[in-house]
Design a protein around this motif. Structure first.
Motif, PDB file in Angstrom:
ATOM      1  N   ILE A 306       0.895  -1.147  -0.083  1.00  0.00           N
ATOM      2  CA  ILE A 306       0.000   0.015   0.182  1.00  0.00           C
ATOM      3  C   ILE A 306       0.905   1.354   0.102  1.00  0.00           C
ATOM      4  O   ILE A 306       0.513   2.089   0.549  1.00  0.00           O
ATOM      5  N   ALA A 307       2.220   1.069  -0.839  1.00  0.00           N
ATOM      6  CA  ALA A 307       3.046   2.055  -0.607  1.00  0.00           C
ATOM      7  C   ALA A 307       2.547   3.506  -1.125  1.00  0.00           C
ATOM      8  O   ALA A 307       2.609   4.933  -0.601  1.00  0.00           O
ATOM      9  N   GLU A 308       1.900   3.425  -2.341  1.00  0.00           N
ATOM     10  CA  GLU A 308       1.325   4.738  -2.932  1.00  0.00           C
ATOM     11  C   GLU A 308       0.116   5.314  -2.113  1.00  0.00           C
ATOM     12  O   GLU A 308       0.502   6.591  -1.941  1.00  0.00           O
ATOM     13  N   PRO A 309      -0.914   4.592  -1.671  1.00  0.00           N
ATOM     14  CA  PRO A 309      -1.981   5.326  -0.894  1.00  0.00           C
ATOM     15  C   PRO A 309      -1.354   5.897   0.492  1.00  0.00           C
ATOM     16  O   PRO A 309      -1.678   6.814   0.909  1.00  0.00           O
ATOM     17  N   PHE A 310      -0.173   5.093   0.909  1.00  0.00           N
ATOM     18  CA  PHE A 310       0.140   5.492   2.133  1.00  0.00           C
ATOM     19  C   PHE A 310       1.083   6.690   2.446  1.00  0.00           C
ATOM     20  O   PHE A 310       0.744   7.560   3.120  1.00  0.00           O
ATOM     21  N   ILE A 311       1.888   6.829   1.151  1.00  0.00           N
ATOM     22  CA  ILE A 311       2.692   8.065   1.098  1.00  0.00           C
ATOM     23  C   ILE A 311       1.734   9.215   0.640  1.00  0.00           C
ATOM     24  O   ILE A 311       2.018  10.211   1.102  1.00  0.00           O
ATOM     25  N   ARG A 312       0.847   8.920  -0.271  1.00  0.00           N
ATOM     26  CA  ARG A 312      -0.049  10.264  -0.493  1.00  0.00           C
ATOM     27  C   ARG A 312      -0.893  10.594   0.612  1.00  0.00           C
ATOM     28  O   ARG A 312      -0.939  11.801   0.632  1.00  0.00           O
ATOM     29  N   PHE A 313      -1.346   9.875   1.250  1.00  0.00           N
ATOM     30  CA  PHE A 313      -2.151  10.101   2.558  1.00  0.00           C
ATOM     31  C   PHE A 313      -1.498  10.956   3.609  1.00  0.00           C
ATOM     32  O   PHE A 313      -1.783  12.054   3.959  1.00  0.00           O
ATOM     33  N   LEU A 314      -0.429  10.395   3.540  1.00  0.00           N
ATOM     34  CA  LEU A 314       0.604  11.031   4.912  1.00  0.00           C
ATOM     35  C   LEU A 314       1.525  12.364   4.492  1.00  0.00           C
ATOM     36  O   LEU A 314       1.593  13.199   5.361  1.00  0.00           O
ATOM     37  N   LEU A 315       1.888  12.018   3.292  1.00  0.00           N
ATOM     38  CA  LEU A 315       2.865  13.204   2.901  1.00  0.00           C
ATOM     39  C   LEU A 315       2.572  13.902   1.979  1.00  0.00           C
ATOM     40  O   LEU A 315       3.203  15.111   1.548  1.00  0.00           O
TER      41      LEU A 315
END
Length: 478
Positions: A306-315
């Motif tokens: 889930i790297a893409e949604p994870f980084i988009r949501f956080l950063l």
């Protein structure tokens, strides 16, 4: 044995609270600062991180590890190490101060001169409390450390966010480190209730140096090559790409560093106590290894899915170029706990010379591979990192495991089923992520994937009767 179990139980609780609190606060402040600052500003800090890290390793000199493993350490030991650390920090600050302009010229970033000269003050500040912190660790006084570290971290985090909001840019990152170091040092002097005596014993220096210099050299080697990519990317690519890389690396290290530090903070002193009982040491070490890999590897694999949604949501979306860096670093990071614990066994057995040789071999491979594959860009460097980490983990398991009869064959039998299950689940969920889950809101995507991954992982582990499940159930029971 009962006393060891009691200390382990109490120590583990407070160690997890320290590490958990530290990671949560750092995680939150990283998110906020990443939203307020630009990638290139993190890249600037990445350029100087190697010099500060090497300075910290030299200040320590391996004396801290030597103090922990010395069962009859007294005030003469502690006072001697205190003054050696202090004088070393002052000398190294002077070296960094006068060589800062050379670093700035190398990277073609004039601002690095002031950044190095200010941030390296942290070496002197930290030197005032290294021994106090070591005493508390040795005595398993993690409750006291929790009381002093968390408030210092919260105050420094708030200050950093305020500095960033007011437009101080990269200096907000410097302020965070210096404020934390100062507050933690002041409190350590208060809580540790130990002050140095004006003693510098030559025999004690020789004793601790004999063991410690090899640990220090190992630390310097590891630190140098751990930050090798920062130098290569900062020199041959750009501060922005280095910023993406350092943010991806810091996120990747969160779970593995959390569990490794939490367990190691407690178990290294305890393992040292049973060092002469080969059977007991092997049993404790094997259970520790299985438990850490069982917990850490699914977290890393899941984060890769889930790297893409994870980084988009956080950063936010400005950090999305860091996603592929993050995923490849996660694959490499799976082997970090196994590699690190194997080296710890050598240190426990007083074979810091073996650790030095293994570390030199590891870093030589990393160095040669990096410059052989640099023409393939950052991705070539990352694939090289994965290959080297797999190779040295195998070699370290073979060499280190012989000290406690828990070598490559035994470790493979314990670790491969756990890693195979995680990689298989990761492949399935990665396919589903790209085929279906990507349509979901980022928050729901992360939650749904996480719950499903966790349930299936634990279910398979239970049904296949993995040995580590018994360890987990016993831990929960206790």
């Amino acid at each position: 044995m009962t006393d060891i179990k009691s200390k382990a139980k109490s120590g583990m609780l407070w160690s997890f609270m320290i590490q958990g609190g530290t990671q949560v606060i750092n995680f939150v402040v990283t998110i906020i600062l990443s939203r307020l600052l630009m990638p290139e500003q993190f890249g600037l800090i990445g350029m100087i991180s190697i010099f500060l890290a090497i300075g910290a390793a030299l200040v320590d000199g391996g004396f801290v590890i030597s103090l922990i493993r010395t069962q009859d350490a007294d005030d003469v030991d502690y006072s001697t190490v205190f003054f050696v650390n202090l004088f070393s920090s002052i000398f190294l600050y002077g070296v960094l101060f006068f060589t800062a302009s050379l670093v700035a010229t190398f990277f073609k970033q004039e601002i690095l001169v002031d950044l190095i000269r200010v941030q390296s003050l942290g070496l002197i500040i930290a030197a005032f409390s290294l021994v106090q912190s070591t005493k508390l660790n040795k005595e398993l006084q993690f409750r006291i450390q929790f009381k002093l570290q968390i408030p210092a971290l919260i105050i420094s985090a708030i200050a950093a966010v305020l500095f960033a909001y007011l437009g101080f840019g990269v200096w907000s990152l410097v302020a965070k480190e210096l404020i934390y170091s100062f507050l933690a040092t002041v409190q350590l002097w208060w809580y540790a209730k130990w002050t140095p005596k004006f003693i510098i014993d030559k025999e004690k220096i020789k004793y601790h140096f004999k063991f410690g210099y090899k640990v220090s050299l190992t630390s310097i080697l590891n630190t140098s090559f751990k930050n090798l990519y920062n130098i290569i990317i900062g020199k041959y690519f750009s501060a922005t790409q280095l910023g993406y890389f350092t943010r991806a690396k810091s996120l990747e290290q969160l779970p593995s560093v959390f569990f490794f530090n939490s367990f190691n903070r407690v178990f290294y002193p305890l393992l040292a106590k049973v060092n002469n009982d080969r059977a007991k040491l092997r049993s404790m070490y094997a259970r520790l290894m299985r438990l850490v890999v069982f917990v850490v590897s699914p977290i890393l694999i899941y984060l890769g899915v889930i790297a893409e949604p994870f980084i988009r949501f956080l950063l936010t979306e400005k950090w999305l170029p860091a996603v592929p860096y993050f995923q490849l670093l996660l694959l490499s990071g799976i082997f970090h706990p196994i590699h690190s614990y194997n080296l710890n066994i050598c240190n426990l057995k007083g074979r810091s010379d073996v650790v030095l040789k293994l570390s030199f071999f590891h870093n030589s491979l990393l160095f040669l591979g990096s410059f052989s594959i640099i023409w393939f860009g950052i991705y070539g460097l990352l694939y090289n990192l994965i290959f080297v980490n797999i190779l040295v983990t195998i070699i370290n398991a073979y060499v280190s495991g012989q000290f406690i009869s828990y070598g490559l064959k035994e470790q493979s039998k314990d670790m491969i089923p756990i890693l195979a299950l995680n990689l298989s689940l990761g492949g399935v969920f990665y396919f589903l992520q790209n085929a279906w889950f990507y349509q979901m809101n980022d928050v729901w995507n992360i939650l749904v994937n996480g719950i499903a991954f966790c349930m299936i992982y634990l279910g398979f582990a239970y049904l296949t009767k993995m040995h580590v499940i018994k360890d987990v159930l016993q831990l929960i029971k206790k």
